[in-house]
Design a protein around this motif. Structure first.
Motif, PDB file in Angstrom:
ATOM      1  N   GLY A   1       5.273   7.677 -11.581  1.00 21.01           N
ATOM      2  CA  GLY A   1       4.168   6.750 -11.381  1.00 21.01           C
ATOM      3  C   GLY A   1       3.414   6.368 -12.631  1.00 21.01           C
ATOM      4  N   LEU A   2       3.675   7.066 -13.764  1.00 23.87           N
ATOM      5  CA  LEU A   2       2.916   6.758 -14.973  1.00 23.87           C
ATOM      6  C   LEU A   2       3.311   5.406 -15.560  1.00 23.87           C
ATOM      7  N   ARG A   3       4.602   5.124 -15.549  1.00 26.48           N
ATOM      8  CA  ARG A   3       5.038   3.834 -16.103  1.00 26.48           C
ATOM      9  C   ARG A   3       4.467   2.645 -15.343  1.00 26.48           C
ATOM     10  N   PRO A   4       4.522   2.641 -14.001  1.00 26.89           N
ATOM     11  CA  PRO A   4       3.884   1.530 -13.277  1.00 26.89           C
ATOM     12  C   PRO A   4       2.377   1.436 -13.547  1.00 26.89           C
ATOM     13  N   LEU A   5       1.734   2.572 -13.717  1.00 29.17           N
ATOM     14  CA  LEU A   5       0.299   2.568 -14.022  1.00 29.17           C
ATOM     15  C   LEU A   5       0.050   1.898 -15.369  1.00 29.17           C
ATOM     16  N   LEU A   6       0.830   2.271 -16.364  1.00 30.04           N
ATOM     17  CA  LEU A   6       0.670   1.682 -17.694  1.00 30.04           C
ATOM     18  C   LEU A   6       0.982   0.187 -17.678  1.00 30.04           C
TER      19      LEU A   6
ATOM     20  N   LYS B   1      -4.935  -1.561  -7.332  1.00 32.18           N
ATOM     21  CA  LYS B   1      -4.732  -1.839  -5.910  1.00 32.18           C
ATOM     22  C   LYS B   1      -3.596  -2.847  -5.725  1.00 32.18           C
ATOM     23  N   ARG B   2      -3.549  -3.837  -6.616  1.00 30.41           N
ATOM     24  CA  ARG B   2      -2.485  -4.835  -6.543  1.00 30.41           C
ATOM     25  C   ARG B   2      -1.120  -4.193  -6.779  1.00 30.41           C
ATOM     26  N   ALA B   3      -1.089  -3.172  -7.628  1.00 31.60           N
ATOM     27  CA  ALA B   3       0.162  -2.469  -7.925  1.00 31.60           C
ATOM     28  C   ALA B   3       0.457  -1.369  -6.910  1.00 31.60           C
ATOM     29  N   ARG B   4      -0.353  -1.280  -5.863  1.00 31.58           N
ATOM     30  CA  ARG B   4      -0.197  -0.274  -4.811  1.00 31.58           C
ATOM     31  C   ARG B   4      -0.331   1.152  -5.363  1.00 31.58           C
ATOM     32  N   ILE B   5      -1.223   1.296  -6.309  1.00 31.56           N
ATOM     33  CA  ILE B   5      -1.558   2.613  -6.856  1.00 31.56           C
ATOM     34  C   ILE B   5      -2.935   2.995  -6.322  1.00 31.56           C
ATOM     35  N   ARG B   6      -3.009   4.129  -5.671  1.00 31.93           N
ATOM     36  CA  ARG B   6      -4.297   4.551  -5.116  1.00 31.93           C
ATOM     37  C   ARG B   6      -5.280   4.795  -6.250  1.00 31.93           C
ATOM     38  N   VAL B   7      -6.493   4.285  -6.090  1.00 31.60           N
ATOM     39  CA  VAL B   7      -7.500   4.425  -7.130  1.00 31.60           C
ATOM     40  C   VAL B   7      -8.827   4.817  -6.497  1.00 31.60           C
TER      41      VAL B   7
ATOM     42  N   ALA C   1      -0.439  -1.802 -21.024  1.00 29.45           N
ATOM     43  CA  ALA C   1      -0.332  -0.946 -22.208  1.00 29.45           C
ATOM     44  C   ALA C   1       0.548  -1.581 -23.271  1.00 29.45           C
ATOM     45  N   ALA C   2       1.621  -2.267 -22.856  1.00 34.87           N
ATOM     46  CA  ALA C   2       2.529  -2.894 -23.819  1.00 34.87           C
ATOM     47  C   ALA C   2       1.835  -3.998 -24.607  1.00 34.87           C
ATOM     48  N   GLU C   3       0.763  -4.542 -24.030  1.00 32.77           N
ATOM     49  CA  GLU C   3       0.006  -5.605 -24.724  1.00 32.77           C
ATOM     50  C   GLU C   3      -1.166  -5.044 -25.521  1.00 32.77           C
ATOM     51  N   GLY C   4      -1.272  -3.729 -25.623  1.00 34.01           N
ATOM     52  CA  GLY C   4      -2.332  -3.116 -26.426  1.00 34.01           C
ATOM     53  C   GLY C   4      -3.652  -2.945 -25.712  1.00 34.01           C
TER      54      GLY C   4
ATOM     55  N   ALA D   1      -6.752   7.161 -11.116  1.00 34.46           N
ATOM     56  CA  ALA D   1      -5.515   6.748 -10.465  1.00 34.46           C
ATOM     57  C   ALA D   1      -4.847   7.993  -9.897  1.00 34.46           C
ATOM     58  N   VAL D   2      -4.525   7.965  -8.622  1.00 40.79           N
ATOM     59  CA  VAL D   2      -3.938   9.125  -7.957  1.00 40.79           C
ATOM     60  C   VAL D   2      -2.429   8.916  -7.882  1.00 40.79           C
ATOM     61  N   LEU D   3      -1.709   9.629  -8.747  1.00 40.79           N
ATOM     62  CA  LEU D   3      -0.252   9.551  -8.759  1.00 40.79           C
ATOM     63  C   LEU D   3       0.329  10.670  -7.897  1.00 40.79           C
ATOM     64  N   SER D   4       1.620  10.641  -7.675  1.00 36.77           N
ATOM     65  CA  SER D   4       2.242  11.591  -6.759  1.00 36.77           C
ATOM     66  C   SER D   4       2.118  13.027  -7.236  1.00 36.77           C
ATOM     67  N   ASP D   5       2.029  13.235  -8.557  1.00 38.62           N
ATOM     68  CA  ASP D   5       1.943  14.608  -9.077  1.00 38.62           C
ATOM     69  C   ASP D   5       0.598  14.910  -9.717  1.00 38.62           C
ATOM     70  N   GLY D   6      -0.412  14.128  -9.367  1.00 34.37           N
ATOM     71  CA  GLY D   6      -1.746  14.436  -9.872  1.00 34.37           C
ATOM     72  C   GLY D   6      -2.501  13.218 -10.364  1.00 34.37           C
TER      73      GLY D   6
END
Length: 403
Positions: A13-18, A63-69, A23-26, A81-86
């Motif tokens: 889940g870290l890559r989708p969060l970034l 929320k748009r990326a379906r990541i619980r926040v 993150a790639a755009e700084g 951001a609440v990912l599957s492992d923490g």
């Protein structure tokens, strides 16, 4: 220097969060402990991100990326951001508008250096590009890491005035990361401003103190703090004798292969006096459970002659090990014995004594307690016949009026 690959960088889940935070755009970087600890080769548990995006924008994107926040500290720019492992904390870049030694009024910024400048120590102000691993170091943190040196960012007195807790944090981080003598300017500022600790909530002091005592071997740092009067305004009970007890305790913990236990170590720093421990527990607003453990450990007497099994039965495993390790150098063998001994329960009830002829009432409880004492003195025999003998003897005495 670049941030090397590490297991935490591949968290689910870290890559989708970034990606959601550009993150790639700084727009977003790794910051703080995850960068510092990776450079030191230390395992990372907590991952923190800093971003140029405003908190509300962060919430919307996740929320748009379906990541619980969760808006855990949105008033100060932090969401989780609440990912599957923490969880992963995401904080918008900030600058301080005003501070009073306990809290800061902040404003948002897009300047990475300005945000880094409000952090406490140079080694905590490092950030890294999640895509390239490039390290951003505005205040010499990499060199300080290599030298195992802890320095405040800018003027130490100013940084302490912004947040008085930084006095205790300086010593904790020095105990964990530093080598040799502390930075002279930082140490001098901590000594000069030690009375500022009185303005802090006792809960914050307790939290920082217990974190310090949980380190593998903080004794030399604690000795320095006692010697230089750092604890005197808030914990005058700490003295040279307590430091000696702490050193002995840590040695015994290591000999017994016991993990560092901050409450036990706090008890070592205090006089062996339950009332003093209770006063400190109240002053630090420790939880009832922690306070009870501290007072029990402070009630230690010379446990050299004590039966460790009896101690464990009476105090519980935790309390017995505290007492033994705070006792003498015979502790390691006794602790090893306890670790392989499940604490039994007396396999007898008052109802069974009534069946043996006792009338319901206070005599039943008194006889049961006497049988328990006999059972303990006999070494907790598990045999049913032996317990029956002990019970019969006590019931006979009770019925004859000699119990």
């Amino acid at each position: 220097m670049k941030l090397l690959p590490a297991p935490w960088r591949e968290r689910p889940g870290l890559r989708p969060l970034l990606a959601a935070l550009e993150a790639a755009e700084g727009q977003t970087r790794f910051v703080g402990g995850c960068v510092r600890d990776t450079l030191l080769g230390i395992s990372v548990s907590d991952v923190d991100l800093a971003t140029r995006l405003q908190p509300e924008e962060v919430m919307t994107r996740l929320k748009r990326a379906r990541i619980r926040v969760v808006p855990t500290g949105i008033a100060h720019g932090t969401v989780t951001a609440v990912l599957s492992d923490g969880p992963v904390e995401v904080t918008t870049l900030r600058r301080d508008v005003s501070t009073d030694g306990r809290r800061a009024t902040i404003a948002y910024t897009e300047d990475w250096r300005e945000d880094a400048s409000r952090r406490d120590f140079t080694i905590n102000a490092l950030s890294a590009d999640p895509e390239t691993g490039e390290i951003f170091d505005y205040f010499g943190g990499e060199a300080d890491l290599e030298a195992r040196r802890l320095r405040f960012i800018g003027d130490p007195l100013t940084r302490i005035a912004e947040d008085h807790l930084r006095i205790l944090r300086f010593f904790r981080f020095h105990a964990r990361f530093g080598q040799g003598e502390p930075d002279a300017a930082a140490l001098g500022a901590c000594i000069a401003r030690a009375n500022d600790l009185m303005a802090l909530s006792r809960e914050r002091i307790a939290d920082e103190l217990l974190k310090l005592l949980a380190l593998p071997d903080p004794a030399s740092t604690v000795a320095l703090m006692v010697d230089r009067g750092i604890f005197a305004p808030v914990l005058p009970e700490f003295g040279a004798d307590g430091v000696v007890r702490l050193v002995e305790l840590i040695r015994r913990e290591q000999a017994a292969d016991e993990a560092p236990e901050p409450v036990r170590r706090l008890a070592a720093l205090l006089p062996p006096d339950p009332s003093a421990a209770a006063a400190v527990a109240a002053r630090l607003r420790l939880s009832k459970k922690v306070a009870k453990r501290l007072v029990s450990a402070a009630a230690r007497a010379d446990e050299q002659a004590a039966d460790p099994k009896e101690l464990a039965y009476r105090l519980g495993m935790e309390g017995a090990i505290d007492r033994l390790l705070l006792g003498d150098d015979s502790a390691a063998a006794k602790v090893a014995l306890l670790r392989s001994w499940p604490i039994p329960r007396l396999p007898l009830t008052g109802g069974e004594l009534i069946k043996l002829g006792l009338s319901p009432g206070p005599l039943v409880a008194a006889t049961l307690q006497a049988i328990e004492r006999d059972w303990i003195a006999a070494g907790f025999p598990p045999e049913e016949d032996r317990l029956r003998e002990l019970a019969a003897a006590r019931v006979e005495k009770a019925l004859s009026g000699n119990g």
